[in-house]
Design a protein around this motif. Sequence first.
Motif, mmCIF file in Angstrom:
data_model
loop_
_atom_site.group_PDB
_atom_site.id
_atom_site.type_symbol
_atom_site.label_atom_id
_atom_site.label_comp_id
_atom_site.label_asym_id
_atom_site.label_seq_id
_atom_site.Cartn_x
_atom_site.Cartn_y
_atom_site.Cartn_z
ATOM 1 N N UNK A 119 0.823 -1.212 0.000
ATOM 2 C CA UNK A 119 0.000 0.000 0.000
ATOM 3 C C UNK A 119 0.859 1.265 0.000
ATOM 4 N N UNK A 120 1.879 1.305 0.861
ATOM 5 C CA UNK A 120 2.665 2.533 1.019
ATOM 6 C C UNK A 120 3.825 2.673 0.030
ATOM 7 N N UNK A 121 4.344 1.564 -0.461
ATOM 8 C CA UNK A 121 5.553 1.613 -1.299
ATOM 9 C C UNK A 121 5.422 2.564 -2.501
ATOM 10 N N UNK A 122 4.307 2.586 -3.235
ATOM 11 C CA UNK A 122 4.233 3.500 -4.388
ATOM 12 C C UNK A 122 4.417 4.971 -4.008
ATOM 13 N N UNK A 123 3.946 5.359 -2.826
ATOM 14 C CA UNK A 123 4.096 6.745 -2.397
ATOM 15 C C UNK A 123 5.549 7.048 -2.036
ATOM 16 N N UNK A 124 6.234 6.065 -1.477
ATOM 17 C CA UNK A 124 7.655 6.225 -1.162
ATOM 18 C C UNK A 124 8.453 6.343 -2.453
ATOM 19 N N UNK A 125 8.140 5.505 -3.420
ATOM 20 C CA UNK A 125 8.823 5.555 -4.712
ATOM 21 C C UNK A 125 8.562 6.880 -5.423
ATOM 22 N N UNK A 126 7.356 7.386 -5.284
ATOM 23 C CA UNK A 126 6.998 8.670 -5.884
ATOM 24 C C UNK A 126 7.826 9.796 -5.281
ATOM 25 N N UNK A 127 7.987 9.780 -3.963
ATOM 26 C CA UNK A 127 8.784 10.814 -3.297
ATOM 27 C C UNK A 127 10.259 10.710 -3.666
ATOM 28 N N UNK A 128 10.771 9.493 -3.710
ATOM 29 C CA UNK A 128 12.177 9.332 -4.086
ATOM 30 C C UNK A 128 12.419 9.765 -5.525
ATOM 31 N N UNK A 129 11.445 9.553 -6.394
ATOM 32 C CA UNK A 129 11.574 10.002 -7.782
ATOM 33 C C UNK A 129 11.601 11.531 -7.840
ATOM 34 N N UNK A 130 10.749 12.166 -7.037
ATOM 35 C CA UNK A 130 10.734 13.635 -6.990
ATOM 36 C C UNK A 130 12.067 14.172 -6.497
ATOM 37 N N UNK A 131 12.552 13.599 -5.400
ATOM 38 C CA UNK A 131 13.811 14.060 -4.815
ATOM 39 C C UNK A 131 14.971 13.809 -5.778
ATOM 40 N N UNK A 132 14.955 12.679 -6.455
ATOM 41 C CA UNK A 132 16.007 12.355 -7.413
ATOM 42 C C UNK A 132 16.061 13.392 -8.535
ATOM 43 N N UNK A 133 14.898 13.800 -9.001
ATOM 44 C CA UNK A 133 14.830 14.811 -10.062
ATOM 45 C C UNK A 133 15.366 16.151 -9.557
ATOM 46 N N UNK A 134 14.986 16.519 -8.344
ATOM 47 C CA UNK A 134 15.474 17.775 -7.761
ATOM 48 C C UNK A 134 16.989 17.737 -7.579
ATOM 49 N N UNK A 135 17.482 16.602 -7.134
ATOM 50 C CA UNK A 135 18.926 16.455 -6.920
ATOM 51 C C UNK A 135 19.685 16.535 -8.245
ATOM 52 N N UNK A 136 19.148 15.918 -9.266
ATOM 53 C CA UNK A 136 19.791 15.965 -10.576
ATOM 54 C C UNK A 136 19.879 17.397 -11.084
ATOM 55 N N UNK A 137 18.839 18.172 -10.821
ATOM 56 C CA UNK A 137 18.834 19.583 -11.209
ATOM 57 C C UNK A 137 19.958 20.337 -10.495
ATOM 58 N N UNK A 138 20.103 20.107 -9.197
ATOM 59 C CA UNK A 138 21.146 20.788 -8.424
ATOM 60 C C UNK A 138 22.539 20.359 -8.876
ATOM 61 N N UNK A 139 22.709 19.082 -9.173
ATOM 62 C CA UNK A 139 24.005 18.596 -9.636
ATOM 63 C C UNK A 139 24.365 19.182 -11.000
ATOM 64 N N UNK A 140 23.358 19.358 -11.838
ATOM 65 C CA UNK A 140 23.599 19.955 -13.148
ATOM 66 C C UNK A 140 24.070 21.401 -12.997
ATOM 67 N N UNK A 141 23.452 22.126 -12.083
ATOM 68 C CA UNK A 141 23.867 23.507 -11.822
ATOM 69 C C UNK A 141 25.287 23.532 -11.257
ATOM 70 N N UNK A 142 25.575 22.583 -10.379
ATOM 71 C CA UNK A 142 26.919 22.511 -9.801
ATOM 72 C C UNK A 142 27.962 22.307 -10.902
#
Length: 214
Positions: free
Chosen positions: A14-37
């Motif tokens: 039940x909960x795993x899809x929401x965890x995966x959704x959050x990790x996907x969001x954070x991963x995208x945000x992190x990739x953006x910051x790394x690209x700027x770096x």
Amino acid sequence: MEDVNHKKQSFFTFLRPFVQQENARVSQERSFLLAIQTQLKVGQAISPNDLSEARQLGDAYNHELTSDAVTESWLDAMLLRVDMIPEELVLSQAANESGWGTSRFAVEGHNYFGQWCYTQGCGLVPSARGEGAKHEVAVFSDAAQSVHAYFMNVNRNRAYAELRDIRANERAAGQPVTGLKLAEGLHRYSERGQEYVDEIQGMIRHNKQFWQQG
């Protein structure tokens, strides 16, 4: 449910899809910051759109971009916060804090992580709240919102700076970021301190079969 393994599997499923959704969001945000770096390191100018997005991220993670330019020190601080949290840690805490989804706060408020709020009427009043205490247990519209609030809490609250440092050190050392290791930074999640950390680590070990299935 009488079958324990079935109960656990149902909860995690039940909960795993929401965890995966959050990790996907954070991963995208992190990739953006790394690209700027990377852009900064090669002397490439940051576009106005990227600067605006960086500013919004800073606001979201309680680390505002106060200047008109992205700096290395700001990026370093943000990359400590904007990072994934292993599924096994999130799901183990959810199971522990919500009694496998059966607690009053999970059932009535979609709160699977025991998160508090401090404005009168913001949530559910704990029946065992001490005299003089004003906190309530936050109410969320659904499980997705509860998981999102947990991620933001762990990734930006000063209480979990130790967890974020452990995560960054593991990354820097080329080690996999595991729930067992990050749990060491949860001493302040519960008044039980190390006992709570040991309990979460025990749950991660005991339910290993479910992480492999996930």
